[in-house]
Design an enzyme around this catalytic site. Sequence first.
Site, PDB file in Angstrom:
ATOM      1  N   ASP A   1     -97.776 -70.202  11.855  1.00  0.00           N
ATOM      2  CA  ASP A   1     -98.350 -69.417  11.093  1.00  0.00           C
ATOM      3  C   ASP A   1     -98.483 -68.013  11.552  1.00  0.00           C
ATOM      4  O   ASP A   1     -98.902 -67.759  12.712  1.00  0.00           O
ATOM      5  CB  ASP A   1     -99.930 -69.867  10.763  1.00  0.00           C
ATOM      6  CG  ASP A   1     -99.698 -71.120   9.689  1.00  0.00           C
ATOM      7  OD1 ASP A   1     -99.473 -71.032   8.475  1.00  0.00           O
ATOM      8  OD2 ASP A   1     -99.570 -72.383  10.292  1.00  0.00           O
TER       9      ASP A   1
ATOM     10  N   ASP B   1     -94.684 -70.375  17.769  1.00  0.00           N
ATOM     11  CA  ASP B   1     -95.802 -70.898  16.819  1.00  0.00           C
ATOM     12  C   ASP B   1     -95.350 -70.600  15.617  1.00  0.00           C
ATOM     13  O   ASP B   1     -94.444 -70.046  15.214  1.00  0.00           O
ATOM     14  CB  ASP B   1     -96.954 -69.770  17.370  1.00  0.00           C
ATOM     15  CG  ASP B   1     -98.321 -69.662  16.283  1.00  0.00           C
ATOM     16  OD1 ASP B   1     -98.729 -70.608  15.979  1.00  0.00           O
ATOM     17  OD2 ASP B   1     -98.585 -68.559  15.666  1.00  0.00           O
TER      18      ASP B   1
ATOM     19  N   ASP C   1     -99.137 -65.644  17.675  1.00  0.00           N
ATOM     20  CA  ASP C   1    -100.055 -64.504  17.106  1.00  0.00           C
ATOM     21  C   ASP C   1    -101.336 -64.744  17.123  1.00  0.00           C
ATOM     22  O   ASP C   1    -102.300 -63.871  16.693  1.00  0.00           O
ATOM     23  CB  ASP C   1     -99.660 -64.094  15.396  1.00  0.00           C
ATOM     24  CG  ASP C   1    -100.348 -65.470  14.760  1.00  0.00           C
ATOM     25  OD1 ASP C   1    -100.239 -66.508  15.186  1.00  0.00           O
ATOM     26  OD2 ASP C   1    -101.006 -65.301  13.604  1.00  0.00           O
TER      27      ASP C   1
HETATM   28  O1  LIG Z   1    -101.117 -72.450  15.606  1.00  0.00           O
HETATM   29  P1  LIG Z   1    -100.598 -71.827  14.250  1.00  0.00           P
HETATM   30  O2  LIG Z   1     -99.040 -72.654  13.635  1.00  0.00           O
HETATM   31  O3  LIG Z   1    -100.620 -70.454  14.127  1.00  0.00           O
HETATM   32  O4  LIG Z   1    -101.671 -72.539  13.162  1.00  0.00           O
HETATM   33  C1  LIG Z   1    -102.825 -71.940  13.275  1.00  0.00           C
HETATM   34  C2  LIG Z   1    -103.571 -72.336  11.817  1.00  0.00           C
HETATM   35  O5  LIG Z   1    -102.532 -71.833  10.887  1.00  0.00           O
HETATM   36  C3  LIG Z   1    -103.038 -71.956   9.560  1.00  0.00           C
HETATM   37  O6  LIG Z   1    -103.870 -71.043   9.055  1.00  0.00           O
HETATM   38  C4  LIG Z   1    -103.781 -69.723   9.358  1.00  0.00           C
HETATM   39  O7  LIG Z   1    -102.639 -69.286   8.174  1.00  0.00           O
HETATM   40  C5  LIG Z   1    -102.988 -69.725   6.914  1.00  0.00           C
HETATM   41  C6  LIG Z   1    -101.601 -69.608   5.991  1.00  0.00           C
HETATM   42  O8  LIG Z   1    -101.129 -68.355   6.341  1.00  0.00           O
HETATM   43  C7  LIG Z   1    -104.279 -68.708   6.291  1.00  0.00           C
HETATM   44  O9  LIG Z   1    -104.389 -69.001   5.044  1.00  0.00           O
HETATM   45  C8  LIG Z   1    -105.163 -68.828   7.310  1.00  0.00           C
HETATM   46  O10 LIG Z   1    -106.118 -68.005   7.114  1.00  0.00           O
HETATM   47  C9  LIG Z   1    -104.778 -68.763   8.923  1.00  0.00           C
HETATM   48  O11 LIG Z   1    -105.861 -69.021   9.926  1.00  0.00           O
HETATM   49  C10 LIG Z   1    -103.226 -73.409   9.311  1.00  0.00           C
HETATM   50  O12 LIG Z   1    -103.639 -73.704   7.924  1.00  0.00           O
HETATM   51  C11 LIG Z   1    -104.402 -73.870  10.012  1.00  0.00           C
HETATM   52  O13 LIG Z   1    -104.602 -75.309  10.071  1.00  0.00           O
HETATM   53  C12 LIG Z   1    -103.629 -73.758  11.518  1.00  0.00           C
HETATM   54  O14 LIG Z   1    -104.796 -74.356  12.651  1.00  0.00           O
END
Ligand SMILES: O=P(O)(O)OC[C@H]1O[C@H](O[C@H]2O[C@H](CO)[C@@H](O)[C@H](O)[C@H]2O)[C@H](O)[C@@H](O)[C@@H]1O
Length: 383
Positions: free
Chosen positions: A120, A118, A308
Site C-alpha cells: 500500500d 511494500d 512508504d
Molecule cells: O505494509 P503495507 O502494505 O503498506 O500495509 C499497511 C496498511 O495498508 C493498508 O492501509 C493503507 O492503505 C489503505 C488503502 O489505500 C488506506 O485506506 C489506509 O488508510 C492506509 O493505512 C491496509 O488496509 C492495512 O491493513 C495495512 O496494514
Amino acid sequence: MTKQNMVVAEAKPGMTLDLSMAVSGSSLFNTAAQRPPAVPGTYFTISQKQLLQNLEINNGARINTWLDTMRSSSPTHIKAPPLSDGQNSWILRHPSALDVFDEITTASKGKQIVMFLDYDGTLSPIVEDPDRAFMSDAMRATVRKLARYFPTAIVSGRCRDKVYSFVRLAELYYAGSHGMDIKGPSKGYNKDAESVLFQPASEFLPMIDEVYKALMEVTKSTPGAIVENNKFCVSVHFRCVDEKKWIELAKQVGSVLERYPSLRLSQGRKVFEIRPTIKWDKGKALEFLLESLGYANNADVFPVYIGDDRTDEDAFKVLRERGQGFGILVSKIPKDTNASYSLQEPSEVMAFLRRLVGWKKMSLRRHFRMRRRVEEIKMSLPN
Ligand SMILES: O=P(O)(O)OC[C@H]1O[C@H](O[C@H]2O[C@H](CO)[C@@H](O)[C@H](O)[C@H]2O)[C@H](O)[C@@H](O)[C@@H]1O
C-alpha cells in the site's frame, strides 16, 4: 524500571502527557528518539504505587498520545516545510532514486540485487477503501518483469492472502501481517523455495481473532471506522472517520487493548496497527528472506527495500545497520527516515523498477555479447 529512572510528565489540564513508557505493551514509541520532546520544568519522578494510582490519568494520557499521532499523520496537520532549506536539505540527504540511478547501479555492481516491495502506498495508491487498493496492470507487468531478473518479495501489513489477491504473481515471495506470515514462490526460482513458510506468531491467532471481533463490536458506533483482520494483526482505519470522532475511536480501541497486554499498537497512514509484542517486524522478515535465499552471510548481496510507511522503517534500519543495499522511502513530504533515497509516489516507483529492468537487460546483453566474442576469438586461434 526503577523508581529513580521513572520520569513522568506532570498532569496539567489539556496537556498531552508522555506516559507511553509507563503503559507497557502499548507504547507508540519504540525509542527515546521517537518520543515527543520533554517540556522543561514539567517533569518529576513518582513511585510505582503512585503510578498505579494514576492509572486513570495514564489511560487518558495514552489516548491523548494516540490522538496527537493521529493528528500529525493527517495531511491537514502536516505543515509544509518552508519552501526552503527544510525540504532542500531533506532531498539532499535522501535524493530521488531516479536522479541517482547510475550511482545506485554502480554500487550494486557484481552483487545480487534482491528486491523487497511494500504494497500500500508503494505499489498501489492510497485510497479510502482498503478493499479497493488495486495495483494497476502496468505496475503488475513491471513487477513480473522485475522478478525475472531479481528475487522479489512483497512485504506488507496486510494478510498474506489478501495482498496476494491484489498482486497475483506466483513467482514472488510474500511476507504478510508485517512479516509475520512468510511464504515462498509457488513457481520460478528454485524448487526448495516452495517449502519456505514461516509464521512466528501463530500462537496469537485465537487472540487476534478475539480482538478483531471485539474491535468490530466496539467501533460499530463510529461512522467510517473500518476494522481489518490481517490474520496475525488487526488494522483499525480512521481515514473516513470525522476528525471530531477520533478521540471516541481512540478510546474504543484503548478499551479493548487494555485487556491484552501482549499486544501492541502502532500507527500507519490513518490506521492503528495492533499486533503481538513479539520481536518480529518487516526488518526481521527481510533478514529471514535473505537467509532463505542463501544470502545470510554473503557480502555479494544487494537488498533494495521500497516502502512508504513507519513499519517499513524497521527494514530500512536493518539495511543501514548491515551496510548492504539501501532503503527507498516513498513520500512527497520530508519524513524522519532510515531510508537512503526517496521516490514521491507509486508512479515513480514503477519508473524506477522499469529502469532497473532495462539496466539489467542491457548489462546481460553486454555480458553475452562479450562471451560470444571471446568464444569467437578462441575458435579463430590456431590449435
Ligand atoms: O505494509 P503495507 O502494505 O503498506 O500495509 C499497511 C496498511 O495498508 C493498508 O492501509 C493503507 O492503505 C489503505 C488503502 O489505500 C488506506 O485506506 C489506509 O488508510 C492506509 O493505512 C491496509 O488496509 C492495512 O491493513 C495495512 O496494514
